[in-house]
Design an enzyme around this catalytic site. Structure first.
Site, PDB file in Angstrom:
ATOM      1  N   GLU A 184       0.816  -1.227   0.000  1.00  0.00           N
ATOM      2  CA  GLU A 184       0.000   0.000   0.000  1.00  0.00           C
ATOM      3  C   GLU A 184       0.846   1.272   0.000  1.00  0.00           C
ATOM      4  O   GLU A 184       0.698   2.141   0.856  1.00  0.00           O
ATOM      5  CB  GLU A 184      -0.973  -0.024   1.191  1.00  0.00           C
ATOM      6  CG  GLU A 184      -1.898  -1.233   1.152  1.00  0.00           C
ATOM      7  CD  GLU A 184      -2.784  -1.382   2.379  1.00  0.00           C
ATOM      8  OE1 GLU A 184      -2.808  -0.459   3.218  1.00  0.00           O
ATOM      9  OE2 GLU A 184      -3.448  -2.429   2.495  1.00  0.00           O
ATOM     10  N   ASN A 225       1.943  -4.970  -3.279  1.00  0.00           N
ATOM     11  CA  ASN A 225       0.592  -5.406  -2.908  1.00  0.00           C
ATOM     12  C   ASN A 225      -0.247  -4.197  -2.528  1.00  0.00           C
ATOM     13  O   ASN A 225       0.232  -3.300  -1.824  1.00  0.00           O
ATOM     14  CB  ASN A 225       0.693  -6.376  -1.721  1.00  0.00           C
ATOM     15  CG  ASN A 225      -0.621  -7.060  -1.395  1.00  0.00           C
ATOM     16  OD1 ASN A 225      -1.224  -7.696  -2.253  1.00  0.00           O
ATOM     17  ND2 ASN A 225      -1.057  -6.947  -0.142  1.00  0.00           N
ATOM     18  N   HIS A 261     -10.386  -6.542  -2.141  1.00  0.00           N
ATOM     19  CA  HIS A 261     -11.428  -6.351  -1.130  1.00  0.00           C
ATOM     20  C   HIS A 261     -12.593  -5.644  -1.832  1.00  0.00           C
ATOM     21  O   HIS A 261     -12.563  -4.431  -2.042  1.00  0.00           O
ATOM     22  CB  HIS A 261     -10.906  -5.493   0.022  1.00  0.00           C
ATOM     23  CG  HIS A 261      -9.827  -6.143   0.826  1.00  0.00           C
ATOM     24  ND1 HIS A 261     -10.074  -7.200   1.674  1.00  0.00           N
ATOM     25  CD2 HIS A 261      -8.497  -5.888   0.923  1.00  0.00           C
ATOM     26  CE1 HIS A 261      -8.941  -7.570   2.261  1.00  0.00           C
ATOM     27  NE2 HIS A 261      -7.971  -6.800   1.809  1.00  0.00           N
ATOM     28  N   GLU A 290      -5.969 -11.030  -1.232  1.00  0.00           N
ATOM     29  CA  GLU A 290      -6.767 -10.783  -0.017  1.00  0.00           C
ATOM     30  C   GLU A 290      -8.259 -10.724  -0.340  1.00  0.00           C
ATOM     31  O   GLU A 290      -8.981  -9.869   0.182  1.00  0.00           O
ATOM     32  CB  GLU A 290      -6.326  -9.478   0.663  1.00  0.00           C
ATOM     33  CG  GLU A 290      -4.852  -9.408   1.001  1.00  0.00           C
ATOM     34  CD  GLU A 290      -4.453  -8.148   1.758  1.00  0.00           C
ATOM     35  OE1 GLU A 290      -5.346  -7.486   2.337  1.00  0.00           O
ATOM     36  OE2 GLU A 290      -3.256  -7.826   1.779  1.00  0.00           O
ATOM     37  N   ASP A 292     -12.074 -10.728  -0.547  1.00  0.00           N
ATOM     38  CA  ASP A 292     -13.344 -10.896   0.149  1.00  0.00           C
ATOM     39  C   ASP A 292     -14.346  -9.961  -0.507  1.00  0.00           C
ATOM     40  O   ASP A 292     -13.968  -9.034  -1.236  1.00  0.00           O
ATOM     41  CB  ASP A 292     -13.248 -10.668   1.661  1.00  0.00           C
ATOM     42  CG  ASP A 292     -12.580  -9.350   2.066  1.00  0.00           C
ATOM     43  OD1 ASP A 292     -12.638  -8.374   1.289  1.00  0.00           O
ATOM     44  OD2 ASP A 292     -12.004  -9.299   3.163  1.00  0.00           O
TER      45      ASP A 292
END
Length: 373
Positions: A184, A225, A261, A290, A292
């Protein structure tokens, strides 16, 4: 991308060690050694063959299917532990490889929780993703306070960063197949995040981090990432241009991690496959790291169907990309999701519900993996 879950961590380690002994033998026989295609369960006559797990199906597609792991739940919840071993060929530490956990005091390292996860993975024939070496969050107080009060200057901070990355990567050398090296580092508009790293060290800290990590373990694949980089946008393009620049300079940037996400109130990133493909053409590996898909609760059939469609779309884009070798969900059961504590009124973001029942999203992943190719 979530807040730390540190309560009862030390007590849980002893429980997890015992659990490894109790569960390893059966699962290790089902999934021996390194993850590879075609490894599954064997059943005698008269015993119905159970439905293939996600990892069984992913093996056949030559992709790793992973989950972030809550190590407290792994130690204390047998159903969680069994599902982690059965369904996934890759695991990521949700929190226990982050800086505030592994070096709570300067020069005093605590690898215990992370080591337990690595032992669990090895006992169950799973690979391990390392998360994360360099982030602006979940830093130890001694570091952030030292920078704030001036007792840690830029020169000292660079030394600390080098020592941290070198120590962590060396500790896990040969046990981690992919590291999220920088996490990030860009804002939504494509500018570098105004973190303590940029403020104190300038943009060169990114190249330094990759060089130090590669020197410590030349065999691990090293990733950038971030979130909100699923589609082709200012943020993902900033990563693309950075990767191109650094690779031209010989910096060992080897992968791009797309967190994924998602939220069903927004549109699905239909250009995800195109975005992954451009990193692929640069010679980078890619990964969904990651995944979801959250929603405002309570759920209903329409929401769950949309969630399933989004999970399917994420996996399909990865499977369509030659260099996308792993697909990781950020937790697999709503029982331990980070989402309700972060997004007010939202939750139910995972592929199993809080009672470990399969949701339509789980079945969508199974169906996508089972497709002929």
């Amino acid at each position: 991308m979530n807040s730390s879950r540190t309560g009862l961590r030390r007590a849980a380690l002893a429980v997890l060690s015992a659990a490894l002994v109790a569960t390893a033998a059966g699962t290790a026989q089902a999934h021996p050694g390194k993850v590879g295609p075609g490894k599954g369960h064997h059943h005698g006559k008269g015993h119905p063959k159970p439905a293939a797990s996600l990892r069984d199906l992913a093996d056949r597609r030559h992709v790793l299917i992973g989950t972030a792991v809550d190590t407290t739940a792994l130690a204390e919840d047998g159903a969680y532990r069994a599902a982690t071993a059965r369904e996934f060929s890759s695991v990521t530490a949700e929190n226990v490889m982050k800086w505030e956990v592994v070096e709570p005091e300067r020069g005093r390292y605590d690898w215990s929780a992370a080591d337990e996860l690595v032992r669990f993975a090895r006992a169950h024939g799973q690979q391990v993703r390392g998360h994360t070496l360099l982030w602006h969050n979940q830093l130890p107080a001694w570091l952030t306070e030292g920078v704030a009060d001036g007792s840690i200057d830029a020169k000292e901070l660079r030394k600390i960063l080098r020592e941290h990355i070198t120590a962590e990567v060396k500790h896990f050398k040969g046990k981690i197949y992919q590291w999220d090296v920088v996490n990030e580092v860009f804002e939504e508009d494509g500018s570098l995040r105004d973190s303590i790293w940029l403020q104190q060290l300038g943009p060169s800290y990114i190249a330094d981090a990759f060089r130090w990590a590669h020197r410590a373990d030349p065999g691990a694949k090293l990733f950038m990432n971030d979130y909100n980089v699923e589609g082709v946008n200012a943020k993902s393009t900033a990563y693309y241009e950075l990767a191109k620049k650094l690779r031209a300079q010989g910096v060992p940037v080897q992968g791009m991690g797309v967190q994924a996400h998602l939220d069903i109130q927004y549109g699905f990133p239909t250009d995800l496959a195109a975005n992954l493909a451009r990193f692929d053409r640069l010679g980078l590996r890619t990964a969904i790291t990651e995944a979801d898909v959250r929603m405002f609760t309570p759920s209903d059939p329409a929401k769950l169907a949309r969630q399933a469609s989004d999970y399917r779309g994420l996996l399909a884009a990865c499977l369509a990309t030659k260099g996308c070798t792993s697909f990781t969900v950020w937790g697999f059961t709503d029982k331990y999701s980070w989402v309700p504590g972060t997004f007010e009124g939202e939750g139910e973001a995972n592929i199993l519900d809080a009672d470990f029942r399969h949701k339509p999203a789980y079945e969508a992943l199974r169906e996508e993996l089972a497709k002929r190719h």
